[in-house]
Motif scaffolding. Structure first.
Motif, PDB file in Angstrom:
ATOM      1  N   GLU A 146       0.856  -1.191   0.000  1.00 50.32           N
ATOM      2  CA  GLU A 146       0.000   0.000   0.000  1.00 50.32           C
ATOM      3  C   GLU A 146       0.885   1.232   0.000  1.00 50.32           C
ATOM      4  OE1 GLU A 146      -2.469   0.288   3.513  1.00 50.32           O
ATOM      5  OE2 GLU A 146      -3.962   1.494   2.485  1.00 50.32           O
ATOM      6  N   ARG A 180       1.845   3.382 -11.265  1.00 53.76           N
ATOM      7  CA  ARG A 180       1.640   2.960  -9.894  1.00 53.76           C
ATOM      8  C   ARG A 180       1.354   4.200  -9.055  1.00 53.76           C
ATOM      9  NH1 ARG A 180       0.448   1.885  -5.231  1.00 53.76           N
ATOM     10  NH2 ARG A 180       1.408   0.309  -3.901  1.00 53.76           N
ATOM     11  N   ASP A 212      -2.196   4.792  -3.309  1.00 57.54           N
ATOM     12  CA  ASP A 212      -3.471   4.128  -3.006  1.00 57.54           C
ATOM     13  C   ASP A 212      -4.352   5.017  -2.126  1.00 57.54           C
ATOM     14  OD1 ASP A 212      -2.896   1.446  -4.158  1.00 57.54           O
ATOM     15  OD2 ASP A 212      -1.213   1.577  -2.760  1.00 57.54           O
ATOM     16  N   TYR A 247      -9.004   8.206  -1.726  1.00 62.12           N
ATOM     17  CA  TYR A 247      -8.564   6.880  -2.180  1.00 62.12           C
ATOM     18  C   TYR A 247      -8.528   6.848  -3.697  1.00 62.12           C
ATOM     19  CZ  TYR A 247      -9.514   5.740   2.664  1.00 62.12           C
ATOM     20  OH  TYR A 247      -9.496   5.739   4.037  1.00 62.12           O
ATOM     21  N   ALA A 248      -7.567   6.094  -4.238  1.00 60.11           N
ATOM     22  CA  ALA A 248      -7.430   6.030  -5.703  1.00 60.11           C
ATOM     23  C   ALA A 248      -8.693   5.445  -6.328  1.00 60.11           C
ATOM     24  CB  ALA A 248      -6.221   5.170  -6.069  1.00 60.11           C
TER      25      ALA A 248
END
Ligand code: DER
Length: 220
Positions: A112, A202, A205, A219-220
């Motif tokens: 995470e 990437r 998160d 939050y993503a």
């Protein structure tokens, strides 16, 4: 004060996500430093850390927090780091502190990625902040020419050598970067590029954003 508030919230979140066997990945920069200093008060709750720069490793060791080589750990439960810009997709520009390669490596390993930032980093589209690109020294001019073809205006970050012995080009004039993933891949494919500061393939998160109204968690 915003950095302190974000770092405090990030320590609480981190402690809720780990156990005493967990390894925590630690980023680089002034916000990450606040996080390190606050995490130190809870060092009995973690097994140890992996750092994304020599500077962060030294700060952690000064607090008596164990720092491990990434190759010595099986897993990084959570990676906590700042950013220079974040868009609403939690895609980031990082590298203002010249640690982007090791930051991206630890972020790639971590289960995470928690990004901590104050509201000044929040943008609709990435690219106002010049995009850092870490480059093998002999390839600097070649990479610069290729970045110009992509519409950028690369500036050599004079006097800076990264922890990996490479140099950095800061690429202006790319705003608005969208889609960020596509540009990240294009720059990755330029021979001589080690890492670029786009974290879109990437993204983070979770983002904890320090604002005048308090810390917002996205939050993503
Ligand atoms: O270099 C980086 O990517 C750092 O995260 C950094 O740019 C953020 O720094 P700050 O927390 O001091 O603003």
């Amino acid at each position: 004060a915003l950095k302190q508030a974000v770092a405090t919230a990030a320590v609480a979140y981190t402690l809720s996500r780990i156990d005493d066997k967990s390894i925590v990945g630690i980023g680089t920069g002034s916000t990450a430093n606040c996080f390190i200093d606050l995490l130190a008060e809870h060092k009995a709750s973690i097994a140890g850390t992996v750092a994304s720069s020599q500077a962060s490793a030294e700060r952690l060791k000064a607090h008596g927090i164990p720092v491990y080589d990434l190759n010595a750990v099986d897993e990084v439960t959570i990676y906590v780091d700042g950013a220079d810009e974040t868009n609403p997709h939690l895609e980031l520009i990082k590298g203002g502190g010249a640690a982007l390669t090791r930051e991206k490596i630890v972020a790639a390993v971590a289960r995470e990625f928690l990004c901590i930032a104050d509201q000044s980093k929040w943008v609709d589209h990435l690219g106002t902040f010049p995009l850092p690109v870490e480059v093998i020294p002999m390839a600097r001019s070649h990479v610069a020419r290729e970045l110009v073809k992509l519409g950028g205006d690369p500036v050599y970050r004079q006097g800076v050598v990264t922890d990996n012995g490479n140099v950095i080009l800061d690429v202006h004039h790319l705003h608005p970067i969208s889609p960020a993933r596509e540009l990240e891949e294009k720059i990755n494919n330029i021979t001589g590029v080690v890492t670029n500061g786009l974290f879109a393939l990437r993204p983070a998160d979770v983002l904890m954003l320090g604002t005048a109204e308090g810390v917002k968690t996205l939050y993503a």
